[in-house]
Design a protein around this motif. Structure first.
Motif, PDB file in Angstrom:
ATOM      1  N   GLY A   1      -7.555  19.301  24.277  1.00  0.00           N
ATOM      2  CA  GLY A   1      -8.117  18.128  24.283  1.00  0.00           C
ATOM      3  C   GLY A   1      -7.168  16.996  24.083  1.00  0.00           C
ATOM      4  N   GLN A   2      -7.663  15.664  24.039  1.00  0.00           N
ATOM      5  CA  GLN A   2      -6.938  14.486  23.813  1.00  0.00           C
ATOM      6  C   GLN A   2      -7.289  13.668  22.762  1.00  0.00           C
ATOM      7  OE1 GLN A   2      -6.921  12.325  27.352  1.00  0.00           O
ATOM      8  NE2 GLN A   2      -5.568  10.562  26.472  1.00  0.00           N
ATOM      9  N   LYS A   3      -6.274  13.232  21.915  1.00  0.00           N
ATOM     10  CA  LYS A   3      -6.489  12.061  20.851  1.00  0.00           C
ATOM     11  C   LYS A   3      -5.738  10.891  21.277  1.00  0.00           C
ATOM     12  CE  LYS A   3      -9.002  14.361  17.959  1.00  0.00           C
ATOM     13  NZ  LYS A   3     -10.382  14.212  17.804  1.00  0.00           N
ATOM     14  N   THR A   4      -6.375   9.524  20.628  1.00  0.00           N
ATOM     15  CA  THR A   4      -5.520   8.572  21.182  1.00  0.00           C
ATOM     16  C   THR A   4      -5.819   7.554  20.207  1.00  0.00           C
ATOM     17  OG1 THR A   4      -5.411   6.767  22.982  1.00  0.00           O
ATOM     18  CG2 THR A   4      -7.833   7.259  22.113  1.00  0.00           C
ATOM     19  N   TRP A   5      -4.841   6.102  20.385  1.00  0.00           N
ATOM     20  CA  TRP A   5      -4.576   5.428  19.296  1.00  0.00           C
ATOM     21  C   TRP A   5      -3.905   5.826  18.076  1.00  0.00           C
ATOM     22  CZ3 TRP A   5      -5.629   2.360  23.077  1.00  0.00           C
ATOM     23  CH2 TRP A   5      -6.821   2.263  23.742  1.00  0.00           C
ATOM     24  N   THR A   6      -3.318   6.958  18.249  1.00  0.00           N
ATOM     25  CA  THR A   6      -2.416   7.859  17.498  1.00  0.00           C
ATOM     26  C   THR A   6      -1.438   6.825  16.752  1.00  0.00           C
ATOM     27  OG1 THR A   6      -3.037   9.482  18.419  1.00  0.00           O
ATOM     28  CG2 THR A   6      -1.646   9.908  16.458  1.00  0.00           C
TER      29      THR A   6
ATOM     30  N   GLU B   1       5.122  -3.676  21.710  1.00  0.00           N
ATOM     31  CA  GLU B   1       5.673  -2.626  21.018  1.00  0.00           C
ATOM     32  C   GLU B   1       5.266  -1.339  21.097  1.00  0.00           C
ATOM     33  OE1 GLU B   1       8.418  -3.598  18.561  1.00  0.00           O
ATOM     34  OE2 GLU B   1       8.580  -5.076  19.822  1.00  0.00           O
ATOM     35  N   HIS B   2       6.028  -0.359  20.831  1.00  0.00           N
ATOM     36  CA  HIS B   2       5.228   0.956  20.714  1.00  0.00           C
ATOM     37  C   HIS B   2       4.939   1.326  19.274  1.00  0.00           C
ATOM     38  CE1 HIS B   2       6.281   5.721  21.170  1.00  0.00           C
ATOM     39  NE2 HIS B   2       5.049   5.443  21.143  1.00  0.00           N
ATOM     40  N   GLU B   3       3.707   1.250  19.090  1.00  0.00           N
ATOM     41  CA  GLU B   3       3.221   1.705  17.773  1.00  0.00           C
ATOM     42  C   GLU B   3       2.002   2.848  17.968  1.00  0.00           C
ATOM     43  OE1 GLU B   3       2.059  -1.643  14.640  1.00  0.00           O
ATOM     44  OE2 GLU B   3       0.142  -1.130  15.604  1.00  0.00           O
ATOM     45  N   ILE B   4       1.445   2.860  18.816  1.00  0.00           N
ATOM     46  CA  ILE B   4       0.276   3.705  19.243  1.00  0.00           C
ATOM     47  C   ILE B   4       0.622   4.799  20.319  1.00  0.00           C
ATOM     48  CG2 ILE B   4      -1.542   2.407  17.968  1.00  0.00           C
ATOM     49  CD1 ILE B   4      -2.121   1.427  20.432  1.00  0.00           C
ATOM     50  N   ASN B   5      -0.071   5.953  20.478  1.00  0.00           N
ATOM     51  CA  ASN B   5       0.160   7.090  21.436  1.00  0.00           C
ATOM     52  C   ASN B   5      -1.084   7.668  21.542  1.00  0.00           C
ATOM     53  OD1 ASN B   5       3.282   7.346  20.532  1.00  0.00           O
ATOM     54  ND2 ASN B   5       2.343   7.013  18.898  1.00  0.00           N
ATOM     55  N   GLU B   6      -0.862   8.380  22.798  1.00  0.00           N
ATOM     56  CA  GLU B   6      -1.883   9.409  23.050  1.00  0.00           C
ATOM     57  C   GLU B   6      -1.352  10.826  22.803  1.00  0.00           C
ATOM     58  OE1 GLU B   6      -4.094   8.201  27.067  1.00  0.00           O
ATOM     59  OE2 GLU B   6      -1.973   8.219  27.498  1.00  0.00           O
ATOM     60  N   VAL B   7      -2.334  11.595  22.247  1.00  0.00           N
ATOM     61  CA  VAL B   7      -1.767  13.185  21.829  1.00  0.00           C
ATOM     62  C   VAL B   7      -2.457  14.322  22.523  1.00  0.00           C
ATOM     63  CG1 VAL B   7      -1.254  14.524  19.936  1.00  0.00           C
ATOM     64  CG2 VAL B   7      -1.059  12.071  19.485  1.00  0.00           C
ATOM     65  N   TYR B   8      -1.775  14.803  23.430  1.00  0.00           N
ATOM     66  CA  TYR B   8      -2.303  15.821  24.178  1.00  0.00           C
ATOM     67  C   TYR B   8      -2.392  17.198  23.685  1.00  0.00           C
ATOM     68  CZ  TYR B   8      -2.686  12.143  27.937  1.00  0.00           C
ATOM     69  OH  TYR B   8      -3.038  11.245  28.553  1.00  0.00           O
ATOM     70  N   PHE B   9      -3.309  18.027  23.745  1.00  0.00           N
ATOM     71  CA  PHE B   9      -3.400  19.239  23.048  1.00  0.00           C
ATOM     72  C   PHE B   9      -3.827  20.518  24.159  1.00  0.00           C
ATOM     73  CE2 PHE B   9      -4.328  16.552  19.569  1.00  0.00           C
ATOM     74  CZ  PHE B   9      -3.874  16.976  18.707  1.00  0.00           C
TER      75      PHE B   9
ATOM     76  N   GLY C   1       2.692  23.143  22.918  1.00  0.00           N
ATOM     77  CA  GLY C   1       1.377  22.658  23.639  1.00  0.00           C
ATOM     78  C   GLY C   1       1.051  21.148  23.401  1.00  0.00           C
ATOM     79  N   ILE C   2       1.906  20.613  22.196  1.00  0.00           N
ATOM     80  CA  ILE C   2       1.275  19.262  21.733  1.00  0.00           C
ATOM     81  C   ILE C   2       2.262  18.190  22.805  1.00  0.00           C
ATOM     82  CG2 ILE C   2       1.318  17.267  20.156  1.00  0.00           C
ATOM     83  CD1 ILE C   2       0.646  19.724  18.210  1.00  0.00           C
ATOM     84  N   GLU C   3       1.751  17.219  23.457  1.00  0.00           N
ATOM     85  CA  GLU C   3       2.712  16.072  23.802  1.00  0.00           C
ATOM     86  C   GLU C   3       2.021  14.823  23.653  1.00  0.00           C
ATOM     87  OE1 GLU C   3       3.672  14.406  28.196  1.00  0.00           O
ATOM     88  OE2 GLU C   3       2.232  15.943  28.249  1.00  0.00           O
TER      89      GLU C   3
END
Lengths: 382, 395
Positions: free
Chosen positions: B155-160, B208-216, B196-198
């Motif tokens: 799946g995918q998480k966001t605002w990380t 600025e780079h503060e937040i991310n998307e995390v893919y599983f 498998g995590i990106e």
């Protein structure tokens, strides 16, 4: 650091809450207002019986030695039930002045008379055109042998038409606007040369416009120091502000309760209107504003007795600013959420709204006190 | 009723202040006080200094290596740290996942995870929101399927937030699609080094780079990394959000910022006079100062309430974020048109290039833009109003 009421204050709170809701309901209140007397003898006697009329006086003068936090508990309950008795004028303002500034003889004579409920007093200070400026006093007291002669006009004298005695501020030296040169005098309302116009207020209480023409007052009627009453006036006003902040919080709490009740029962489009998110969020904001105001009413009560002038005045101005704004918000929103019913005389919400509105106008509105805080920032940076 | 701090609390404050004076490195202080770009090494260095003193986790009980401070002492500590210019500690480990592990984790998990959080060795991030699940968090779809002794996560998480630095992520994952959406959620701790995590950056409006998307993608997670029981994750998540909201009032930080704003108002010129003499600006400052005082007192009321923070804590999140946003807005406005230039390089300590304006503080418009997040994250302020309406007012 603790925000807890003492056990005694908690008991007082509980019994007063019961008394107000059982004995001083909406219909009873309407009768007292309709009488035009500004006070109900039975209620006033009951308050005396409970010890509330001398609560903040020393025990030597038939009081209970209470402080402004005790007054907060009382006023919050009065606000919740919109009690119209002249407690602020007689006990908090005039009683506070005699307690803090009175001579031995004055305290011995007056404080027990207030505590027992047999005498009402009022504080005659504001003048036409002074707005909220406390040093703008043109009423003059001129020495004339062993007495003074007072002439001038006072406005917004809360419960002035009901009082037997007034504490009148007058200029004994200096010019209008000077903090120096003010003095306080006890004046009988029946004295020759005192003319009182008694008015109803929008919120069921009484106010008076009072003229003094050459009123003779014995020198022994001077309260506190000649020419140096200004700090005492500020202190009395601060006690009044703290009391009003607490009363407003009680009234806001009541407004939230009655509004919540209304939107849970009033149905439109087949559902209780409280199910609509647009109303839920407004109700949540009323709750938030009330809780912020409560924090500031507590600050006001804990600072009002302080003799550290700058800190006390800043705290009281911050409190009156925020409470005034919250009172306006909660009052207006409470009416709005009641819909058409909110603008009718039969709804409690309408009466709460009127009291909340007038509280903002007394002893400096939110703009006035914000300016005080603002000027304080400037002074701190100098 | 007494709004004064006790002599013991005042002594505690003096101790904290002295410690900060002796131990907060000058370069860190400067970076924080000038709102320069936060830096991983700086956060870790500061965490290590606090850890060595035994103050690594102000909110933790002694049992887990915390100082066992009362809520008031915690508040004093935070306030002094903010006033001294100490960087914010990383909430994700210390204040978010740690209380969950302490309360719902087993002994093995406590021994395994808490020490790394305390020392700052492990950097944690939060895996809650998903592209399709923001305020409606319970609709999340990242799945975890138990296969033998491990879960397979997709799946995918966001605002990380700060996920680019993270060693670990605590995730809400779907372990069941039966019943109500809330019932099939589990709380899983995942090593970010797993194959498998990106992590992909999301650039915010301030550049600025503060937040991310995390893919599983078929990420294997040992089953022992499950907190509590399977499908009970929603309970733990709500517990965590309650902890987060009390902290979100941010009073200490806002008091420090208010002090700075007053300073800026004295230093900035408005024609022939300092800005503080501009009545319209000063009145708004006074208004904000008044509201901040009310918030501070409300926080103290909540912290000293023996019943503990209930849903009323939502007030603190709402007011804290609103006041914080206005502070940054006024800081921007205080610098007037000097605020319009965007000079990302000036956010580094070693920047020596040209600047706009008189002060050496970076014009704070970037912070203003960035801080719009305050009323959005941690349960948007609208969600907080829903919570008040439903749980406090019973609507």
């Amino acid at each position: 650091m603790n925000f807890d009421l003492t056990e005694e204050q908690q008991m007082l709170n509980d019994s007063l809450r019961r008394f107000v809701s059982n004995e001083l309901g909406f219909e009873r209140r309407a009768e007292v207002i309709a009488s035009g007397k500004g006070t109900d003898p039975a209620t006033w006697a009951a308050l005396a019986e409970m010890g509330l009329l001398g609560f903040t006086f020393p025990e030597d003068y038939d009081g209970l030695g209470g402080n402004a936090v005790d007054t907060m508990v009382v006023m919050e309950n009065f606000g919740r039930g919109l009690v119209v008795e002249p407690y602020l004028a007689t006990v908090v303002l005039a009683g506070g002045l005699i307690r803090d500034q009175g001579s031995e003889a004055q305290k011995a004579e007056i404080l027990p008379a207030i505590a027992s409920g047999e005498r009402l007093l009022a504080f005659a200070h504001s003048e036409p055109g002074a707005r909220y400026n406390l040093s703008q006093v043109n009423t003059k007291a001129e020495a004339d042998g062993d007495q003074y002669r007072i002439s001038g006009a006072k406005t917004a004298v809360l419960s002035g038409g009901q009082a037997q005695q007034l504490i009148v501020s007058a200029r004994t030296s200096g010019a209008s606007g000077d903090e120096q040169g003010l003095s306080l005098f006890l004046v009988d309302t029946a004295a020759v040369g005192v003319t009182i116009n008694d008015f109803a207020t929008h919120d069921g209480q009484r106010t008076a416009e009072i003229q003094f023409s050459n009123v003779a007052v014995a020198a022994s009627q001077l309260v506190g120091r000649l020419d140096n009453a200004f700090p005492a006036i500020e202190k009395a006003v601060d006690l009044g502000i703290a009391a009003l902040c607490a009363e407003a919080v009680g009234a806001m709490e009541a407004m939230n309760a009655t509004t919540l009740d209304y939107i849970k029962t009033r149905k439109q489009f087949g559902v209780a209107i409280g199910k609509f998110q647009v109303l839920q969020h407004r109700m949540a904001d009323m709750f938030i504003q009330t809780e912020q105001a409560r924090s500031m009413a507590i600050l006001a009560a804990t600072e009002a007795d302080s003799d550290q002038r700058a800190q006390r005045r800043e705290a009281l101005s911050m409190a009156k600013t925020l409470v005034g704004q919250a009172a306006r918000y909660v009052g207006q929103e409470g009416v709005q959420l009641h819909g058409g019913m909110g603008v009718t005389d039969e709804m409690f919400a309408a009466h709460l709204f009127k009291r909340l509105t007038l509280i903002n106008l007394l002893f400096g509105d939110a703009d006035h006190h914000l300016a005080q805080v603002s000027d304080g920032l400037l002074a701190a940076s100098a | 009723m007494d709004l004064n701090y006790t002599p013991e609390q005042e002594a505690f404050r003096a101790d904290v202040r002295q410690f900060l004076e002796d131990n907060l490195p000058d370069d860190i202080r400067e970076r924080v006080q000038k709102s320069l770009r936060p830096d991983k090494a700086m956060t870790e260095r500061w965490q290590k200094i606090l850890f060595d003193k035994g103050w690594g986790a102000s909110t933790w009980p002694e049992e887990f290596g915390g100082p066992g401070w009362s809520p008031i002492e915690q508040l004093i500590f935070e306030e002094e740290c903010a006033l001294a210019g100490a960087p914010r500690q990383l909430d994700f480990g210390l204040r978010m996942v740690a209380p969950v592990i302490m309360t719902f984790g087993n002994d093995e998990q406590k021994e395994r995870f808490l020490p790394g959080i305390l020392s700052g060795e492990d950097w944690w991030c939060q895996g809650y929101s998903e592209p399709g699940s923001g305020s409606d968090l319970a609709s999340l779809r990242t799945s975890a399927k138990l296969e033998g002794d491990h879960y397979v996560v997709n799946g995918q998480k966001t605002w990380t937030t700060l996920g680019q630095h993270a060693d670990w992520i605590f995730c809400l994952v779907r372990t069941s699609t039966e019943g109500k959406p809330q019932q099939g959620i589990s709380f899983l701790l995942i090593d970010m080094n797993n194959p498998g995590i990106e992590v992909r950056p999301i650039i915010m409006l301030d550049g600025e780079h503060e937040i991310n998307e995390v893919y599983f993608d078929n990420v294997k997670v040992p089953a022992e990394n499950l907190i509590g029981e399977e499908n009970q994750g929603w309970t733990y998540a709500k517990f965590l959000l309650g902890h987060e909201r009390t902290g979100l009032a941010n009073v200490g930080q806002w008091k420090a910022l208010m002090k700075r704003l007053k300073q800026v108002a004295r230093e900035e010129q408005d024609g022939q006079r300092p800005l503080i003499e501009n009545t319209r600006f000063r009145d708004r400052l006074a208004q904000l100062d008044t509201e901040l005082r009310a918030l501070e007192l409300t926080v103290l009321r909540v912290l000293t309430d023996k019943r503990g923070p209930g849903p009323q804590a939502s007030i603190l999140k709402i007011r804290g974020s609103e006041i914080g946003q206005r502070l940054f807005e006024m800081l921007m406005e205080a610098t007037g048109q000097d605020a319009i230039a965007h000079i990302p390089d000036a956010l580094e300590l070693d920047y020596t290039g040209p600047r706009v304006g008189s002060g050496d503080a970076t014009p704070p418009a970037g912070d203003y833009f960035n801080m719009r997040k305050l009323s959005i994250f941690g349960g948007s302020n609208e969600i907080q109003r829903n919570i008040i309406a439903q749980l406090v007012l019973g609507l």
